[in-house]
Motif scaffolding. Structure first.
Motif, mmCIF file in Angstrom:
data_model
loop_
_atom_site.group_PDB
_atom_site.id
_atom_site.type_symbol
_atom_site.label_atom_id
_atom_site.label_comp_id
_atom_site.label_asym_id
_atom_site.label_seq_id
_atom_site.Cartn_x
_atom_site.Cartn_y
_atom_site.Cartn_z
ATOM 1 N N HIS A 1 -7.647 -0.355 -7.892
ATOM 2 C CA HIS A 1 -7.364 0.852 -7.116
ATOM 3 C C HIS A 1 -8.598 1.113 -6.266
ATOM 4 C CE1 HIS A 1 -6.209 5.405 -7.147
ATOM 5 N NE2 HIS A 1 -5.692 4.781 -6.106
ATOM 6 N N THR B 1 -6.010 2.920 -2.415
ATOM 7 C CA THR B 1 -4.712 2.268 -2.372
ATOM 8 C C THR B 1 -4.668 1.135 -3.389
ATOM 9 O OG1 THR B 1 -3.096 1.257 -0.875
ATOM 10 C CG2 THR B 1 -5.380 0.566 -0.628
ATOM 11 N N TYR B 2 -3.545 0.465 -3.442
ATOM 12 C CA TYR B 2 -3.364 -0.722 -4.276
ATOM 13 C C TYR B 2 -4.066 -1.888 -3.574
ATOM 14 C CZ TYR B 2 -0.735 -3.447 -7.783
ATOM 15 O OH TYR B 2 -0.371 -4.229 -8.857
ATOM 16 N N GLN C 1 0.812 -1.211 0.000
ATOM 17 C CA GLN C 1 0.000 0.000 0.000
ATOM 18 C C GLN C 1 0.852 1.271 0.000
ATOM 19 O OE1 GLN C 1 -2.354 -1.076 3.449
ATOM 20 N NE2 GLN C 1 -4.011 -1.883 2.177
ATOM 21 N N LYS C 2 2.017 1.194 0.609
ATOM 22 C CA LYS C 2 2.885 2.370 0.637
ATOM 23 C C LYS C 2 3.655 2.523 -0.669
ATOM 24 C CE LYS C 2 6.463 4.723 3.305
ATOM 25 N NZ LYS C 2 7.329 4.699 4.522
ATOM 26 N N LEU D 1 -0.073 6.541 6.182
ATOM 27 C CA LEU D 1 -1.238 6.299 5.341
ATOM 28 C C LEU D 1 -2.534 6.631 6.066
ATOM 29 C CD1 LEU D 1 -0.119 2.960 3.634
ATOM 30 C CD2 LEU D 1 -0.107 5.259 2.648
ATOM 31 N N LEU E 1 -8.788 1.218 1.254
ATOM 32 C CA LEU E 1 -7.619 0.862 2.047
ATOM 33 C C LEU E 1 -7.802 -0.427 2.843
ATOM 34 C CD1 LEU E 1 -4.831 1.761 3.290
ATOM 35 C CD2 LEU E 1 -6.174 2.891 5.073
ATOM 36 N N GLN F 1 1.521 3.170 -4.401
ATOM 37 C CA GLN F 1 0.611 4.299 -4.626
ATOM 38 C C GLN F 1 0.641 4.781 -6.074
ATOM 39 O OE1 GLN F 1 0.276 7.237 -1.253
ATOM 40 N NE2 GLN F 1 2.003 6.079 -0.441
#
Length: 345
Positions: free
Chosen positions: A224, A195-196, A132-133, A263, A227, A136
């Motif tokens: 996409h 997020t992914y 997730q980080k 996040l 979260l 992006q």
């Protein structure tokens, strides 16, 4: 041997990586809810000894290998442990992949003690936060997990579980209540940070690996979106359950990692919990419908065994929120009694 299997063997024999490979007995590696099949083959060399590979058979009339290839490349660049594509045949629908082993999280967790289970979940949550980080930018290239897709997924519940599997219908009031629940869940999901999203991040798609645990599979449907989706898929798994106290502890650990990754912020904890719970309700409505579709449309009856745990989650979590009382009432008064009647037949 079927025709596709023979075509696959012919293609594999032409792959330099598989020189010396015994093609007479490819071993079925796994099956999933799609039309894809997986086989394990072995090659020998003086330098490395015996090496195993996975072959994906994805019929082109049903499956598109390109999203798998693209997402595999993205996740590899993030430092996540996923199968690498070593060779491809997009015309026929075959991929040669690295092998992440034979031990799924589900099989490992079923015999794990508390310490072992915690280590596996902490690894999986850390990998998810990394996705997730670091994902992006890549997430911007994925399909949007938008209102249309959310609604389409939730409609699998009345269509396949209520209508096709249980052969019952909703009355006018129940239909109205169902639409209200859908709208609440949609708004909650769409209000979350984007997020992914792997989209199937659970114990059957995670592999126990000695390095960079876990190995991550079945990622080709990445989107996409919200979260909390992947985290609730993992912690409220349709295939294995844990006491609420343990789930809350892992949820808290995940939240703190998200805070560290910037996040979310620490003052969002209560809203985060509710968003994650409601995201789980949306996912489990979808999952229970998919399980019925797999049984009735695709002949995969074993997925019906996963419905009770999925519906139990809906009642357990839905009961915590007054806004979900209509859904809980529908489950308790109409769906669960009918499902129990099927089980007793």
């Amino acid at each position: 041997m079927d025709e596709r299997f023979e075509m696959m063997l012919d293609w594999l024999k032409k792959q330099p990586l598989l020189a010396g490979c015994d093609m007479s007995h490819p071993v079925p590696a796994s099956s999933d809810a799609s039309f894809r099949r997986y086989f394990r083959v072995f090659a020998n060399s003086e330098e490395t000894g015996e090496t195993s590979f996975i072959v994906m058979d994805a019929p082109v009339e049903h499956e598109d290998c390109r999203p798998f290839i693209a997402v595999s490349d993205q996740l590899n660049k993030m430092g996540l442990q996923v199968p690498k594509v070593l060779a491809q045949n997009l015309v026929q629908g075959y991929l040669l992949l690295t092998d992440l082993g034979t031990t799924t999280y589900l099989s490992a967790l079923e015999g794990a003690n508390e310490v072992e289970a915690d280590r596996l979940y902490q690894d999986a949550l850390s990998a998810l936060v990394r996705l997730q980080k670091k994902g992006q930018s890549a997430a911007q290239k994925l399909p949007a997990y938008n209102q249309t897709l959310l609604e389409t997924e939730m409609n699998l519940f009345p269509e396949w579980l209520i209508g096709t599997h249980l052969n019952v219908s909703l009355d006018r009031v129940e239909k109205h209540d169902w639409q209200n629940v859908q709208q609440l869940l949609q708004r909650s999901a769409l209000a979350q940070p984007l997020t992914y999203v792997h989209r199937d991040y659970h114990s059957r798609n995670l592999m126990v690996t000695s390095k960079d645990n876990p190995g991550i599979l079945d990622f080709q449907d990445a989107v996409h979106g919200a979260l909390t989706y992947d985290a609730v898929s993992l912690l409220r798994d349709c295939y294995i359950s844990w006491p609420q106290e343990q789930v809350s502890e892992w949820q808290r650990s995940y939240f703190l990692q998200l805070c560290e990754a910037k996040l979310v912020s620490k003052d969002e904890w209560q809203a985060f919990q509710k968003s994650m719970d409601w995201m789980g309700i949306q996912r489990h409505l979808k999952a229970s419908g998919i399980f019925c579709r797999l049984a009735h449309r695709d002949g995969k009856d074993s997925y019906l065994n996963d419905i009770p745990l999925t519906l139990d989650y809906l009642v357990q979590v839905g009961s915590l929120y007054p806004e979900m009382i209509d859904l809980v009432r529908l489950l308790e008064n109409k769906i669960l009694p009918k499902l129990a009647g099927f089980s007793n037949q």
